[in-house]
Design an enzyme around this catalytic site. Structure first.
Site, PDB file in Angstrom:
ATOM      1  N   THR A 151     -15.163  -2.787  -6.751  1.00 45.10           N
ATOM      2  CA  THR A 151     -15.182  -2.881  -5.290  1.00 45.10           C
ATOM      3  C   THR A 151     -16.617  -2.825  -4.771  1.00 45.10           C
ATOM      4  O   THR A 151     -17.041  -3.658  -3.959  1.00 45.10           O
ATOM      5  CB  THR A 151     -14.343  -1.752  -4.661  1.00 45.10           C
ATOM      6  N   ASN A 206     -15.739   6.391  -5.071  1.00 42.76           N
ATOM      7  CA  ASN A 206     -15.769   5.252  -5.984  1.00 42.76           C
ATOM      8  C   ASN A 206     -16.531   4.064  -5.398  1.00 42.76           C
ATOM      9  O   ASN A 206     -17.430   3.507  -6.043  1.00 42.76           O
ATOM     10  CB  ASN A 206     -14.324   4.854  -6.323  1.00 42.76           C
ATOM     11  N   LYS A 244       0.858  -1.196   0.000  1.00 42.58           N
ATOM     12  CA  LYS A 244       0.000   0.000   0.000  1.00 42.58           C
ATOM     13  C   LYS A 244       0.882   1.230   0.000  1.00 42.58           C
ATOM     14  O   LYS A 244       2.030   1.175   0.464  1.00 42.58           O
ATOM     15  CB  LYS A 244      -0.882   0.023   1.257  1.00 42.58           C
ATOM     16  N   ASP A 255      -7.068   4.394  -4.385  1.00 47.08           N
ATOM     17  CA  ASP A 255      -7.719   4.264  -3.070  1.00 47.08           C
ATOM     18  C   ASP A 255      -8.311   5.656  -2.803  1.00 47.08           C
ATOM     19  O   ASP A 255      -8.540   6.413  -3.761  1.00 47.08           O
ATOM     20  CB  ASP A 255      -6.702   3.826  -2.001  1.00 47.08           C
TER      21      ASP A 255
END
Ligand code: NDP
Ligand code: 2IT
Length: 452
Positions: A216, A247, A132, A172
């Site tokens: 997602t 998102n 990440k 993200d």
């Protein structure tokens, strides 16, 4: 044979050591705690996992990069942000995980996200390790030109650490299609390589996969549907509260609506909107994706069915389902009590670690089906892995094909978590199921590959 309680004592000691060795990283401590408190049954049952050093290696990132990101704002003033990439575990494949641009980003936040990502990616079964990254850069209110200059500066350092076989970032919070475009452009310019597989979440027409933007949110709804199916119910006619309006939230609302549920809320850091008629997605997309505005504009333009509640949290609105899709620790004990009081049946995490540990325990105790993020929101990274596969083969699949694969993967993750929880004496506990199933895959690979 070690007993579960002896094993738990060992894991508790390790947790104390993690806190000591990683001071001032509360989110990382929380994520490590949440995993380690569920591993005792599998470590007690399979002595190879008690091997000294295995879990100690798992909680220590393979590599952590921190760098300066200088850039110029539209007034010509030099700004300095901090960039991060934590390459946590590559036993199963190249490091894979998003980049977050948000003022709250620090090393502990990126480590919590990277740690979660290891198990999530293992659950997809797609051969991706965990990583990440991100920055404390705040894109809110910045012009496109400022965002571009920031992304170019960020990539000017990051490029040397990533690659299609090494580490593959994606989006993200604060990083969507626009930012991935600028990042990809700079990577291509610096390296002089058309290396599509170095980033995922790319645009259609230059290497992006269809359904990645939706994946997602769609995946989380599919996971919630699978949990409900297990209880003899479906989504049709259920009322849902969703937090966030980015998102994940947008495509969660889209899929809920498509499957016959009524999604009545969305939110951002200014407050929430409740719309008794169901969220009008065209309007929400226009405000959030096109105008990059705030959710109060939705209530203003929608008319009588919607109202804006400044500063509030969506969890006070009665609903059958709750899908937190904004950020970590956004649903606490008091929120869980409100949801339970209002008869919630399932909570499924679109965001990473949105539910505090106390709230998770309350929900589970009350018999609410609880889908932890590392299982429920794995659809995004799963379709990222499918994007990598398409890039590698220099091909692109139809939306129908990608969505079929996504559905298959989410159902498979649900079954794996459900069966694993049962096998280890915790029926219906998806947290234990997800942690143990993800752990087994990573731990087996780490043991086979030796002490590295
Ligand atoms: P976006 O940036 O698109 O949207 C984030 C949303 O959450 C915005 O509405 C934002 O409001 C709100 N939000 C963010 N931080 C806070 C905060 N501190 N307090 C209140 N509201 C906040 O991000 P995504 O939708 O991509 O990500 C949402 C969550 O889903 C994150 O936890 C992320 O890690 C997780 N996730 C994302 C995946 C992906 O593919 N994008 C995959 C798996 C998980 P505001 O604009 O006011 O800040
Ligand atoms: O938290 C996550 O899984 C993501 N932000 C998506 C990561 C990815 O590589 O697609």
């Amino acid at each position: 044979m070690t007993t579960r309680s002896e094993t738990q004592t060992t894991l508790d000691h390790l947790l104390t050591e993690i806190e000591h060795r990683n001071p001032a990283q509360p989110e990382f401590h929380q994520a490590a705690h949440e995993v380690l408190e569920t591993l005792a049954p599998v470590v007690a049952a399979r002595p190879e996992y008690a091997e000294p050093g295995l879990i100690e290696r798992l909680v220590e990132p393979e590599r952590q990069v921190i760098f300066r990101v200088p850039w110029q704002d539209d007034q010509g003033r030099v700004r300095v942000n901090r960039g991060f990439r934590v390459e946590f575990n590559s036993a199963l494949g190249p490091y894979k995980g998003g980049l977050r641009f948000h003022p709250s980003v620090n090393l502990g936040v990126i480590k919590f996200l990277g740690f979660e990502q290891i198990f999530k990616n293992a659950l997809t079964g797609l051969g991706i390790g965990g990583g990440k990254g991100g920055s404390d850069f705040d894109p809110h209110g910045r012009s496109d030109a400022e965002v571009m200059r920031f992304c170019q500066s960020f990539m000017t350092e990051l490029y040397r650490h990533i690659g299609e076989h090494t580490d593959v970032p994606a989006g993200d919070i604060g990083v969507g299609g626009r930012e991935i475009g600028y990042l990809f452009g700079q990577y291509r310019r610096i390296t002089n390589r058309w290396e599509a597989g170095v980033l995922t979440g790319k645009g259609q027409g230059w290497g992006g996969s269809l359904i990645r933007p939706e994946a997602t949110g769609y995946g989380n709804v599919l996971f919630a549907a699978a949990m409900l199916r297990e209880r003899g119910e479906d989504l049709e006619g259920q009322t849902a509260v969703v937090s966030g309006s980015g998102n994940v939230a947008i495509y969660t609302i889209e899929k809920l609506t498509a499957l016959g549920a009524n999604a009545i809320t969305c939110s951002d850091s200014s407050g929430y909107v409740v719309d008794e008629k169901g969220i009008d997605l065209d309007l929400l997309k226009q405000i959030k994706e096109v105008e990059r505005g705030r959710v109060d504009a939705y209530a203003e333009r929608r008319g009588a069915s919607a109202r804006f509640v400044p500063g509030g949290r969506v969890w006070e609105v009665p609903a059958d389902l709750a899908l937190p899709s904004a950020t970590q620790n956004e649903l606490d004990e008091a929120d869980a009590e409100a949801l339970i009081r209002n008869g919630v049946k399932a909570v499924s995490e679109g965001a990473n670690m949105p539910t505090t540990p106390e709230a998770v325990h309350l929900l589970q105790k009350a018999g609410v089906a609880f889908g932890p993020g590392k299982a429920a929101n794995a659809g995004g990274v799963a379709v990222s892995a499918l994007e990598m596969a398409q890039n590698h083969a220099r091909t692109s699949w139809t939306a129908t094909r990608v969505e079929e694969e996504l559905t298959h993967i989410m159902n498979d993750i649900h079954t794996t978590c459900h069966e694993t929880a049962e096998r280890y004496g915790a029926p219906g506990d998806y947290v234990t199921g997800a942690n143990i199933a993800g752990f087994e895959r990573v731990a087996d690979a780490m043991l086979a590959q030796g002490v590295i």
